[in-house]
Write a protein that holds these residues in place. Structure first.
Motif, PDB file in Angstrom:
ATOM      1  N   LEU A   1       0.867  -1.175   0.000  1.00 59.38           N
ATOM      2  CA  LEU A   1       0.000   0.000   0.000  1.00 59.38           C
ATOM      3  C   LEU A   1       0.904   1.226   0.000  1.00 59.38           C
ATOM      4  CD1 LEU A   1      -2.593   1.685   0.388  1.00 59.38           C
ATOM      5  CD2 LEU A   1      -2.405   1.226   2.843  1.00 59.38           C
ATOM      6  N   ALA A   2       0.715   2.105  -0.970  1.00 59.27           N
ATOM      7  CA  ALA A   2       1.548   3.305  -1.056  1.00 59.27           C
ATOM      8  C   ALA A   2       0.707   4.456  -1.559  1.00 59.27           C
ATOM      9  CB  ALA A   2       2.742   3.073  -1.989  1.00 59.27           C
ATOM     10  N   GLY A   3       0.946   5.633  -0.995  1.00 60.12           N
ATOM     11  CA  GLY A   3       0.221   6.812  -1.447  1.00 60.12           C
ATOM     12  C   GLY A   3       0.801   8.072  -0.856  1.00 60.12           C
ATOM     13  N   ASP A   4       0.489   9.210  -1.477  1.00 58.59           N
ATOM     14  CA  ASP A   4       0.953  10.496  -0.964  1.00 58.59           C
ATOM     15  C   ASP A   4       0.063  11.600  -1.508  1.00 58.59           C
ATOM     16  OD1 ASP A   4       1.962  11.430  -3.592  1.00 58.59           O
ATOM     17  OD2 ASP A   4       3.492   9.912  -3.303  1.00 58.59           O
ATOM     18  N   GLY A   5       0.218  12.768  -0.920  1.00 53.41           N
ATOM     19  CA  GLY A   5      -0.540  13.928  -1.365  1.00 53.41           C
ATOM     20  C   GLY A   5      -1.189  14.645  -0.213  1.00 53.41           C
ATOM     21  N   THR A   6      -1.884  15.719  -0.538  1.00 55.88           N
ATOM     22  CA  THR A   6      -2.646  16.452   0.465  1.00 55.88           C
ATOM     23  C   THR A   6      -3.973  15.752   0.694  1.00 55.88           C
ATOM     24  OG1 THR A   6      -3.604  17.863  -1.254  1.00 55.88           O
ATOM     25  CG2 THR A   6      -1.578  18.645  -0.186  1.00 55.88           C
ATOM     26  N   LEU A   7      -4.615  16.062   1.818  1.00 59.31           N
ATOM     27  CA  LEU A   7      -5.836  15.366   2.171  1.00 59.31           C
ATOM     28  C   LEU A   7      -7.036  15.774   1.329  1.00 59.31           C
ATOM     29  CD1 LEU A   7      -5.748  14.973   6.040  1.00 59.31           C
ATOM     30  CD2 LEU A   7      -5.090  13.361   4.250  1.00 59.31           C
ATOM     31  N   ASP A   8      -6.893  16.764   0.471  1.00 60.88           N
ATOM     32  CA  ASP A   8      -7.975  17.047  -0.466  1.00 60.88           C
ATOM     33  C   ASP A   8      -7.664  16.502  -1.853  1.00 60.88           C
ATOM     34  OD1 ASP A   8      -5.970  18.756  -1.149  1.00 60.88           O
ATOM     35  OD2 ASP A   8      -7.189  20.575  -1.139  1.00 60.88           O
ATOM     36  N   ALA A   9      -6.516  15.840  -2.013  1.00 59.39           N
ATOM     37  CA  ALA A   9      -6.162  15.258  -3.304  1.00 59.39           C
ATOM     38  C   ALA A   9      -5.131  14.154  -3.093  1.00 59.39           C
ATOM     39  CB  ALA A   9      -5.630  16.325  -4.256  1.00 59.39           C
ATOM     40  N   TRP A  10      -5.489  13.199  -2.233  1.00 61.43           N
ATOM     41  CA  TRP A  10      -4.563  12.113  -1.911  1.00 61.43           C
ATOM     42  C   TRP A  10      -4.801  10.955  -2.864  1.00 61.43           C
ATOM     43  CZ3 TRP A  10      -4.373   7.008  -0.324  1.00 61.43           C
ATOM     44  CH2 TRP A  10      -3.204   6.598   0.322  1.00 61.43           C
ATOM     45  N   SER A  11      -3.736  10.307  -3.302  1.00 64.42           N
ATOM     46  CA  SER A  11      -3.880   9.173  -4.205  1.00 64.42           C
ATOM     47  C   SER A  11      -2.903   8.089  -3.814  1.00 64.42           C
ATOM     48  CB  SER A  11      -3.651   9.582  -5.663  1.00 64.42           C
ATOM     49  OG  SER A  11      -2.337  10.083  -5.840  1.00 64.42           O
ATOM     50  N   GLY A  12      -3.275   6.857  -4.080  1.00 71.21           N
ATOM     51  CA  GLY A  12      -2.422   5.741  -3.723  1.00 71.21           C
ATOM     52  C   GLY A  12      -2.786   4.502  -4.510  1.00 71.21           C
ATOM     53  N   THR A  13      -2.068   3.426  -4.245  1.00 68.52           N
ATOM     54  CA  THR A  13      -2.300   2.144  -4.896  1.00 68.52           C
ATOM     55  C   THR A  13      -2.256   1.029  -3.859  1.00 68.52           C
ATOM     56  OG1 THR A  13       0.056   1.845  -5.388  1.00 68.52           O
ATOM     57  CG2 THR A  13      -1.301   2.914  -7.076  1.00 68.52           C
ATOM     58  N   VAL A  14      -3.016  -0.014  -4.133  1.00 69.82           N
ATOM     59  CA  VAL A  14      -2.993  -1.231  -3.325  1.00 69.82           C
ATOM     60  C   VAL A  14      -2.758  -2.396  -4.272  1.00 69.82           C
ATOM     61  CG1 VAL A  14      -4.285  -2.773  -1.812  1.00 69.82           C
ATOM     62  CG2 VAL A  14      -4.583  -0.304  -1.610  1.00 69.82           C
ATOM     63  N   SER A  15      -1.762  -3.202  -3.965  1.00 68.86           N
ATOM     64  CA  SER A  15      -1.520  -4.398  -4.766  1.00 68.86           C
ATOM     65  C   SER A  15      -1.225  -5.556  -3.828  1.00 68.86           C
ATOM     66  CB  SER A  15      -0.366  -4.195  -5.739  1.00 68.86           C
ATOM     67  OG  SER A  15       0.840  -3.921  -5.042  1.00 68.86           O
ATOM     68  N   ALA A  16      -1.673  -6.726  -4.219  1.00 63.41           N
ATOM     69  CA  ALA A  16      -1.454  -7.922  -3.410  1.00 63.41           C
ATOM     70  C   ALA A  16      -1.428  -9.135  -4.316  1.00 63.41           C
ATOM     71  CB  ALA A  16      -2.551  -8.074  -2.359  1.00 63.41           C
ATOM     72  N   THR A  17      -0.630 -10.105  -3.943  1.00 65.53           N
ATOM     73  CA  THR A  17      -0.605 -11.388  -4.638  1.00 65.53           C
ATOM     74  C   THR A  17      -0.606 -12.498  -3.598  1.00 65.53           C
ATOM     75  OG1 THR A  17       1.815 -11.476  -4.724  1.00 65.53           O
ATOM     76  CG2 THR A  17       0.687 -10.446  -6.589  1.00 65.53           C
ATOM     77  N   ILE A  18      -1.351 -13.537  -3.893  1.00 61.61           N
ATOM     78  CA  ILE A  18      -1.359 -14.736  -3.064  1.00 61.61           C
ATOM     79  C   ILE A  18      -1.060 -15.893  -4.005  1.00 61.61           C
ATOM     80  CG2 ILE A  18      -2.691 -16.188  -1.502  1.00 61.61           C
ATOM     81  CD1 ILE A  18      -4.363 -13.810  -0.769  1.00 61.61           C
ATOM     82  N   GLY A  19       0.159 -16.387  -3.951  1.00 59.07           N
ATOM     83  CA  GLY A  19       0.580 -17.402  -4.901  1.00 59.07           C
ATOM     84  C   GLY A  19       0.600 -16.838  -6.309  1.00 59.07           C
ATOM     85  N   THR A  20       0.271 -17.671  -7.278  1.00 58.16           N
ATOM     86  CA  THR A  20       0.250 -17.246  -8.685  1.00 58.16           C
ATOM     87  C   THR A  20      -1.157 -17.075  -9.229  1.00 58.16           C
ATOM     88  OG1 THR A  20       0.362 -19.565  -9.399  1.00 58.16           O
ATOM     89  CG2 THR A  20       2.453 -18.380  -9.142  1.00 58.16           C
ATOM     90  N   ASP A  21      -2.188 -17.389  -8.423  1.00 58.91           N
ATOM     91  CA  ASP A  21      -3.552 -17.394  -8.936  1.00 58.91           C
ATOM     92  C   ASP A  21      -4.428 -16.278  -8.406  1.00 58.91           C
ATOM     93  OD1 ASP A  21      -3.033 -19.747 -10.378  1.00 58.91           O
ATOM     94  OD2 ASP A  21      -3.448 -20.985  -8.623  1.00 58.91           O
TER      95      ASP A  21
END
Length: 311
Positions: A120-140
């Motif tokens: 989970l990563a993100g940055d910015g001001t609280l009126d324009a904050w943006s981020g991404t969430v990525s996860a993998t469990i095995g290969t499927d």
């Protein structure tokens, strides 16, 4: 004349303005033994937590954490948070990894509890904050989502991306879900606690779900839910349908709304020579429902069926 007083901050989660009497600098914080029981983590878990924290007199916070699992198969989680109330900024990074047999895969019920990674990563001001969430469990199994957050004038959040569910969920539903689920959500919460779902779209192999609506602070709901079938919809034998849709419009108090349901189907078949000819072309079912959540009842106020053969 004197300068006007600044307007009160009407946001729901804006950082408060802070004036500390002294600055704080913790070069080392943590514990060498943090126990989580099976009721929390799904298995007996011992953690070692270390980190550091620094806070200025103006409230700027810089926090780092490093969590290591001491027993079982191991695993690690690292987090960094940098928050500054002076310019209302938030920088956030969270990275975790577990080998096979870890906590996350076990809690999700992934077959074989394969290796897991989460970011989970993100940055910015609280009126324009943006981020991404990525996860993998095995290969499927995988998740890849984009997030955005705004606080003023309302708390608003958008989530958009894809989820690869793999073997999660019932096996007999896998064909309806498909290899990838696409998600698109935009919602807001006002300072008065009014909820507004601008859009919610979930795309599956079997079709596309769309919803929008609002809930007032007084508990009045108004919304619409729709589902349109896709090419991945395969009904169990002996049923078949060319295309179908279902919509539901909801309006009124949360505990006793009025719901209008409309279902349409093109060339539905139940493999009955007496009934199938009556369903040729497009069939339409309309119903007006009046449910009561407190009484646990549903009254059918109106019910109509029409088709190209039956008017």
């Amino acid at each position: 004349g004197p300068d006007p007083a600044p307007e009160a901050d009407q946001s729901l989660i804006a950082f408060p303005r802070i004036d500390l009497p002294v600055a704080i600098d913790l070069r080392r914080l943590g514990t060498d033994r943090l126990r989580l029981g099976p009721a929390v983590a799904g298995q007996e878990t011992l953690l070692r937590v270390t980190g550091a924290a620094e806070a200025t007199r103006q409230g700027r916070l810089d926090l780092t954490l490093d969590v290591q699992r001491k027993n079982g198969v191991g695993g690690a989680l690292k987090a960094g948070i940098l928050a500054d109330p002076r310019d209302q900024t938030l920088d956030l990074v969270l990275e975790g990894a577990e080998p096979q047999g870890g906590i996350i895969a076990g809690l999700l019920g992934a077959p074989g509890a394969p290796p897991t990674t989460v970011t989970l990563a993100g940055d910015g001001t609280l009126d324009a904050w943006s981020g991404t969430v990525s996860a993998t469990i095995g290969t499927d199994i995988a998740t890849d989502l984009d997030l955005s957050l705004a606080v003023l004038p309302n708390l608003a959040i958008t989530v958009k991306g894809n989820v690869v569910p793999g073997p999660l969920g019932p096996a007999d539903a896998a064909g309806y879900v498909g290899e990838t689920v696409a998600l698109d959500l935009a919602a807001a919460l006002s300072p008065e606690r009014a909820v507004d779902v601008e859009r919610l779209t979930v795309s599956l192999a079997a079709g596309r779900l769309e919803a929008k609506g609002a809930l007032s602070p007084e508990g009045i709901v108004a919304g619409r839910l729709g589902f349109m079938t896709g090419p991945g919809l395969v009904l169990p034998e002996p049923y078949n349908v060319g295309a179908a849709s279902l919509t539901a419009a909801v309006d009124g108090p949360m505990g006793s709304p009025s719901i209008t349901v409309v279902a349409t189907a093109t060339d539905p078949k139940i493999q009955d020579s007496r009934i199938d000819p009556l369903l040729a072309g497009t069939s339409r079912l309309e119903a007006l429902l009046s449910p009561s959540l407190t009484a646990g009842t549903v009254d059918i106020e109106d019910l109509r069926f029409t088709s190209d053969v039956i008017e």
